[in-house]
Design an enzyme around this catalytic site. Structure first.
Site, PDB file in Angstrom:
ATOM      1  N   CYS A  67     -40.485 -24.414  41.436  1.00 39.33           N
ATOM      2  CA  CYS A  67     -41.683 -25.259  41.509  1.00 39.33           C
ATOM      3  C   CYS A  67     -42.801 -24.624  40.672  1.00 39.33           C
ATOM      4  O   CYS A  67     -43.024 -23.417  40.745  1.00 39.33           O
ATOM      5  CB  CYS A  67     -42.133 -25.415  42.958  1.00 39.33           C
ATOM      6  SG  CYS A  67     -40.904 -26.183  44.007  1.00 39.33           S
ATOM      7  N   CYS A 108     -47.207 -18.163  47.862  1.00 40.60           N
ATOM      8  CA  CYS A 108     -45.836 -17.752  48.171  1.00 40.60           C
ATOM      9  C   CYS A 108     -45.238 -16.960  47.002  1.00 40.60           C
ATOM     10  O   CYS A 108     -45.227 -17.416  45.876  1.00 40.60           O
ATOM     11  CB  CYS A 108     -44.996 -19.011  48.450  1.00 40.60           C
ATOM     12  SG  CYS A 108     -43.249 -18.676  48.642  1.00 40.60           S
ATOM     13  N   CYS A 135     -45.568 -22.266  42.284  1.00 40.34           N
ATOM     14  CA  CYS A 135     -45.095 -21.251  43.231  1.00 40.34           C
ATOM     15  C   CYS A 135     -44.638 -19.996  42.499  1.00 40.34           C
ATOM     16  O   CYS A 135     -43.844 -20.075  41.553  1.00 40.34           O
ATOM     17  CB  CYS A 135     -43.944 -21.843  44.046  1.00 40.34           C
ATOM     18  SG  CYS A 135     -43.139 -20.643  45.114  1.00 40.34           S
ATOM     19  N   GLU A 169     -40.988 -11.715  51.517  1.00 38.54           N
ATOM     20  CA  GLU A 169     -42.233 -12.004  52.226  1.00 38.54           C
ATOM     21  C   GLU A 169     -41.966 -12.785  53.504  1.00 38.54           C
ATOM     22  O   GLU A 169     -41.115 -13.675  53.525  1.00 38.54           O
ATOM     23  CB  GLU A 169     -43.136 -12.875  51.343  1.00 38.54           C
ATOM     24  CG  GLU A 169     -43.652 -12.153  50.122  1.00 38.54           C
ATOM     25  CD  GLU A 169     -44.568 -13.041  49.285  1.00 38.54           C
ATOM     26  OE1 GLU A 169     -44.808 -14.198  49.691  1.00 38.54           O
ATOM     27  OE2 GLU A 169     -45.043 -12.567  48.249  1.00 38.54           O
ATOM     28  N   CYS A 201     -43.189 -17.464  59.387  1.00 39.50           N
ATOM     29  CA  CYS A 201     -42.591 -18.142  58.225  1.00 39.50           C
ATOM     30  C   CYS A 201     -41.697 -17.133  57.511  1.00 39.50           C
ATOM     31  O   CYS A 201     -42.157 -16.052  57.140  1.00 39.50           O
ATOM     32  CB  CYS A 201     -43.719 -18.627  57.306  1.00 39.50           C
ATOM     33  SG  CYS A 201     -43.125 -19.292  55.745  1.00 39.50           S
ATOM     34  N   CYS A 219     -36.092 -17.714  43.927  1.00 36.11           N
ATOM     35  CA  CYS A 219     -35.759 -19.104  44.246  1.00 36.11           C
ATOM     36  C   CYS A 219     -35.275 -19.823  42.995  1.00 36.11           C
ATOM     37  O   CYS A 219     -35.880 -19.687  41.928  1.00 36.11           O
ATOM     38  CB  CYS A 219     -36.985 -19.816  44.821  1.00 36.11           C
ATOM     39  SG  CYS A 219     -36.617 -21.516  45.308  1.00 36.11           S
TER      40      CYS A 219
HETATM   41  S1  SF4 Z   1     -42.075 -23.847  46.663  1.00 38.82           S
HETATM   42 FE1  SF4 Z   1     -41.316 -21.929  45.782  1.00 38.82          FE
HETATM   43  S2  SF4 Z   1     -39.879 -21.119  47.290  1.00 38.82           S
HETATM   44 FE2  SF4 Z   1     -40.217 -23.307  47.790  1.00 38.82          FE
HETATM   45  S3  SF4 Z   1     -38.576 -24.398  46.716  1.00 38.82           S
HETATM   46 FE3  SF4 Z   1     -40.341 -24.362  45.312  1.00 38.82          FE
HETATM   47  S4  SF4 Z   1     -40.007 -22.498  44.035  1.00 38.82           S
HETATM   48 FE4  SF4 Z   1     -38.682 -22.338  45.833  1.00 38.82          FE
END
Ligand code: SF4
Length: 344
Positions: free
Chosen positions: A116, A330, A119, A92, A105, A112
């Site tokens: 988080c 995201c 996310c 993305e 962005c 990832c």
């Molecule tokens: S917000 Fe999402 S993309 Fe960013 S570090 Fe945390 S898990 Fe990874």
């Protein structure tokens, strides 16, 4: 036939070297690069100062000439693009119109590893790092759609400092006049905080801006929200302040507000104490993920939190979420696409 990223791979060595690899005199490299990167033209037929035979060869070799855009959501103000990468998967990027120009962005990893809780990108862990041309390819995709961006932010999928090699490679294409000449001060890297990564970035000599994603100053709450954070926050803030000193670039602190979770007066006070007077914080309400447990606070809640910080000498900017639909969070657009295409 190219995969839409081959041109970026070739121009990585410079415009004259690209021309040589295409069997052309050096000046043809500049001509091709001007059409694609400066004028935003991806159709070789429209490159009127190139001989017909070269236009045909470019069309044959680089089909498509830019990265393939698989899906898009949003509007002119903020549009999320799903861009194909080398192995057929997709990442993305978001094109955002700001008062100062176009901001793009980009993602630095496929998936990832940080995970988080709020996310979608971190839900299934890391698939792989992106190569430099796959990161710069997202900027090329957005630039061909609109125009050369004024600002590039590494705030999409992935933790950029955990793929520093790919990010530095992308910066060669974005900043050094090979593809684009975007000033380093107009590039922002966002990190949840890895001290060694911040030190390596400083040692690289690239004077880009750094943004530290805090989300909670309380260690226990932060560990819940960011389960695999590489380093404790006080060490990260200390490293960020050293980076600020060494680079001369102001560090910003990103704080995603989650209603009833991290938006209380006590949370604001803790944050202000951690980062200190004069620091700069960007506040943004969370983009809810499908099936997720978090929601953004109301505007008054955000304003109250900002006042707590400002009352302690911290500078506050309230950011608007990019895109207001179901795929705004995201990683969510890719997650739906993966589901539909059985790419998992
Ligand atoms: S917000 Fe999402 S993309 Fe960013 S570090 Fe945390 S898990 Fe990874």
């Amino acid at each position: 036939m190219g995969d839409g990223l081959e041109l970026l791979r070739l121009v990585r060595e410079g415009r004259p070297a690209m021309a040589e690899r295409l069997g052309q005199p050096a000046y043809r490299g500049s001509q091709i690069a001007q059409w694609v990167f400066e004028k935003g033209i991806s159709d070789p037929e429209a490159m009127s100062n190139l001989p017909k035979s070269l236009r045909a060869a470019l069309a044959e070799r680089f089909r498509p000439l830019g990265p393939r855009i698989l899906e898009r959501v949003g509007d002119v103000a903020a549009e999320k693009l799903l861009v194909q990468v080398a192995d057929g998967d997709a990442v993305e990027c978001v094109a955002m119109e700001r008062p100062w120009g176009l901001s793009v962005c980009v993602s630095s990893q496929l998936g990832c590893p940080v995970g988080c809780r709020f996310c979608a990108s971190g839900r299934h862990g890391l698939k792989r790092n992106l190569a430099g041309e796959e990161i710069a390819g997202q900027v090329l995709a957005a630039a061909l759609e609109r125009r050369v961006p004024q600002h590039v932010v590494f705030m999409g999928m992935g933790e950029p400092l955990l793929n520093l090699e790919g990010v530095l490679d992308a910066l060669c294409l974005l900043c050094d006049g090979k593809a684009y000449s975007i000033p380093e001060r107009s590039i922002t890297l966002s990190t949840v905080g890895w001290v060694k990564g911040i030190e390596r970035l400083a040692a690289s000599g690239r004077r880009v801006r750094l943004a530290v994603s805090v989300h909670a100053a309380d260690p226990a709450l932060r560990a819940t929200l960011i389960p695999r954070q590489p380093d404790p926050l006080p060490a990260v803030v200390a490293a960020a302040k050293r980076y600020e000193e060494a680079s001369g670039r102001r560090v910003t602190y990103e704080y995603t507000l989650l209603a009833g979770v991290n938006d209380g007066t006590g949370h604001g006070t803790q944050l202000a104490e951690l980062i200190g007077r004069g620091a700069h914080v960007n506040l943004i309400g969370v983009n809810p993920v499908e099936g997720g447990a978090y929601a953004a606070p109301h505007a008054q809640g955000t304003a109250r939190f900002g006042e707590v910080l400002e009352g302690r000498g911290v500078n506050v900017t309230v950011r608007r979420s990019a895109g207001g639909d179901a795929d705004a969070a995201c990683g969510q657009l890719r997650a739906r696409w993966v589901q539909r295409n059985n790419m998992g």
